[in-house]
Design a protein around this motif. Structure first.
Motif, PDB file in Angstrom:
ATOM      1  N   ASP A 122       0.659  -1.274  -0.165  1.00 43.86           N
ATOM      2  CA  ASP A 122       0.104   0.041   0.056  1.00 43.86           C
ATOM      3  C   ASP A 122       0.864   1.225  -0.127  1.00 43.86           C
ATOM      4  OD1 ASP A 122      -2.390   1.743   0.545  1.00 43.86           O
ATOM      5  OD2 ASP A 122      -1.416   1.894   2.323  1.00 43.86           O
ATOM      6  N   ARG A 123       2.066   1.295   0.606  1.00 44.13           N
ATOM      7  CA  ARG A 123       2.933   2.443   0.847  1.00 44.13           C
ATOM      8  C   ARG A 123       3.805   2.596  -0.605  1.00 44.13           C
ATOM      9  NH1 ARG A 123       1.135   6.113   2.939  1.00 44.13           N
ATOM     10  NH2 ARG A 123      -0.694   4.996   2.537  1.00 44.13           N
ATOM     11  N   TYR A 124       3.946   1.681  -1.057  1.00 46.32           N
ATOM     12  CA  TYR A 124       4.585   1.609  -2.195  1.00 46.32           C
ATOM     13  C   TYR A 124       3.795   2.265  -3.599  1.00 46.32           C
ATOM     14  CZ  TYR A 124       5.800   0.475  -7.066  1.00 46.32           C
ATOM     15  OH  TYR A 124       6.186   0.306  -8.331  1.00 46.32           O
ATOM     16  N   VAL A 125       2.624   1.627  -3.621  1.00 45.05           N
ATOM     17  CA  VAL A 125       1.468   2.234  -4.624  1.00 45.05           C
ATOM     18  C   VAL A 125       1.326   3.701  -4.117  1.00 45.05           C
ATOM     19  CG1 VAL A 125      -0.864   1.998  -5.468  1.00 45.05           C
ATOM     20  CG2 VAL A 125       0.339   0.064  -4.831  1.00 45.05           C
ATOM     21  N   ALA A 126       1.083   4.230  -3.044  1.00 43.09           N
ATOM     22  CA  ALA A 126       0.776   5.545  -2.585  1.00 43.09           C
ATOM     23  C   ALA A 126       1.798   6.361  -3.017  1.00 43.09           C
ATOM     24  CB  ALA A 126       0.534   5.617  -1.014  1.00 43.09           C
ATOM     25  N   ILE A 127       3.175   5.907  -2.897  1.00 41.95           N
ATOM     26  CA  ILE A 127       4.238   6.745  -3.225  1.00 41.95           C
ATOM     27  C   ILE A 127       4.800   6.679  -4.742  1.00 41.95           C
ATOM     28  CG2 ILE A 127       6.871   7.170  -2.738  1.00 41.95           C
ATOM     29  CD1 ILE A 127       5.834   6.253   0.400  1.00 41.95           C
ATOM     30  N   GLY A 128       4.787   5.659  -5.089  1.00 41.81           N
ATOM     31  CA  GLY A 128       5.244   5.200  -6.623  1.00 41.81           C
ATOM     32  C   GLY A 128       4.156   5.623  -7.735  1.00 41.81           C
ATOM     33  N   SER A 129       2.791   5.521  -7.318  1.00 50.64           N
ATOM     34  CA  SER A 129       1.887   5.963  -8.358  1.00 50.64           C
ATOM     35  C   SER A 129       0.756   6.519  -7.545  1.00 50.64           C
ATOM     36  CB  SER A 129       1.280   4.545  -9.036  1.00 50.64           C
ATOM     37  OG  SER A 129       2.361   3.618  -9.440  1.00 50.64           O
ATOM     38  N   PRO A 130       1.105   7.939  -7.186  1.00 49.99           N
ATOM     39  CA  PRO A 130       0.018   8.635  -6.311  1.00 49.99           C
ATOM     40  C   PRO A 130      -1.108   9.000  -7.166  1.00 49.99           C
ATOM     41  CG  PRO A 130       2.067  10.014  -6.982  1.00 49.99           C
ATOM     42  CD  PRO A 130       2.197   8.540  -7.473  1.00 49.99           C
ATOM     43  N   LEU A 131      -1.023   9.341  -8.514  1.00 46.61           N
ATOM     44  CA  LEU A 131      -2.226   9.454  -9.337  1.00 46.61           C
ATOM     45  C   LEU A 131      -3.094   8.324  -9.575  1.00 46.61           C
ATOM     46  CD1 LEU A 131      -0.482  11.801 -11.987  1.00 46.61           C
ATOM     47  CD2 LEU A 131      -1.917  12.319  -9.985  1.00 46.61           C
ATOM     48  N   GLN A 132      -2.654   7.220  -9.572  1.00 47.48           N
ATOM     49  CA  GLN A 132      -3.362   5.741  -9.732  1.00 47.48           C
ATOM     50  C   GLN A 132      -3.783   5.218  -8.509  1.00 47.48           C
ATOM     51  OE1 GLN A 132      -0.424   6.294 -11.699  1.00 47.48           O
ATOM     52  NE2 GLN A 132      -1.684   7.144 -13.298  1.00 47.48           N
TER      53      GLN A 132
END
Length: 314
Positions: A122-132
């Protein structure tokens, strides 16, 4: 032979407990009781707060509510029995009760590994792909990940608990611990423990180290994403959002792995007990504190809930 085997079979075990020193028991009982009560209050309070405040209905806090639920069950599988044993001269526990205690503890422990891995993703998606982020981490997916973590823990615990406690025990029956732990149980068996050890090893590799690998890979990708960012303020904010999770992962794996990974000749039973107190008693209390004290969103949510309660009509 069969009659003799049935006659000598062990159905009860004796737990040695944390310590047999009376002064130390008088000190430890109120301390451990206080830790358990704080664990229940903080985790339950956090679950209720997340449910009551709509601003916290996000993937991160959904996973946090799963973690709090697991920590309540984790601590409850050990602490009440441990606390009651302070008042018993003979700390006797049946084979069925011993197996049940270990099954619940292992279920919650393995589930916590999986939830920590889900939180890292969840943290990776939030930081790596914030728009998606909102389109990827949908409520439905997060619910499935949380339930999947509990299911994975349940299956993993069942797979190695049943073989371990189906062994033949003919004595001695003294467990040198304050709770039923599979390695201690296997050492008391009079039959071959090879298959049980292989089941435990397989579960450890697939669930424990698999989850740890997911956490490490996620943070590797997070670091790579942060290094690509030219904004110093954005990088600092990204690191800040991961700080609590990193502390929780470090505490959990840092205390649990040394107990099970090192050969028994490398550390004493007393050292095992101290480390075990940390990962089954203290860490379930610390997790909600770690995520709450530095989290402005939780503090704001608490103020909003308190304000609504204060201004609500009688």
């Amino acid at each position: 032979m069969e009659e003799e085997r049935n006659h000598t079979s062990v159905a009860m075990f004796v737990l040695l407990g944390l310590t047999d020193e009376l002064k130390l028991q008088l000190f430890l009982f109120p301390v451990l009781l206080g830790i358990y009560l704080v664990t229940l209050i903080w985790n339950l309070g956090l679950i209720i707060l997340i449910r009551m405040d709509s601003h916290l209905h996000t993937p991160m806090y959904l996973f946090l509510s799963f973690l709090s639920s697991i920590d309540i069950c984790y601590a409850t599988s050990i602490s009440p029995r441990m606390l009651s044993d302070f008042f018993r001269e003979e700390k006797v526990i049946s084979l069925v009760a011993c197996a049940t205690q270990y099954f619940v503890m292992a279920w919650m422990g393995l589930s916590e590994c999986c939830i920590l891995a889900a939180m890292a993703i969840d943290r990776y998606v939030a930081i790596g792909s914030p728009l998606q982020y909102s389109s990827i981490m949908t409520p439905g997916l997060c619910q499935k990940m949380g339930v999947g973590a509990l299911g994975c823990g349940f299956i993993g615990s069942l797979v190695h608990t049943v073989p371990s406690f189906s062994l033949y025990f003919c004595g001695p029956n003294v467990i040198q611990h304050f709770f039923c732990d599979a390695p201690q149980i296997l050492s008391l068996s009079c039959s071959s423990t090879f298959s049980s050890q292989m089941f435990m090893f397989t579960v450890a590799v697939l669930v424990v180290f698999g989850s740890l690998l997911v956490v490490l890979l996620s943070y590797g990708l997070i670091v790579a994403s942060i290094l690509k960012s030219s904004s110093v303020k954005g990088s600092a904010k990204a690191f800040n959002t991961c700080a609590s999770h990193l502390v929780a992962v470090t505490l959990f794996y840092g205390t649990a792995l040394p107990v099970y990974m090192q050969p028994s000749s490398h550390h004493s039973k007393k050292q095992d007990k101290v480390l075990s107190v940390f990962y089954v008693v203290v860490i379930p209390m610390l997790n909600p504190l770690i995520y709450s004290l530095r989290n402005t969103e939780i503090r704001k949510a608490l103020k909003r809930v308190m304000k609504r309660r204060t201004h609500s009509p009688p």
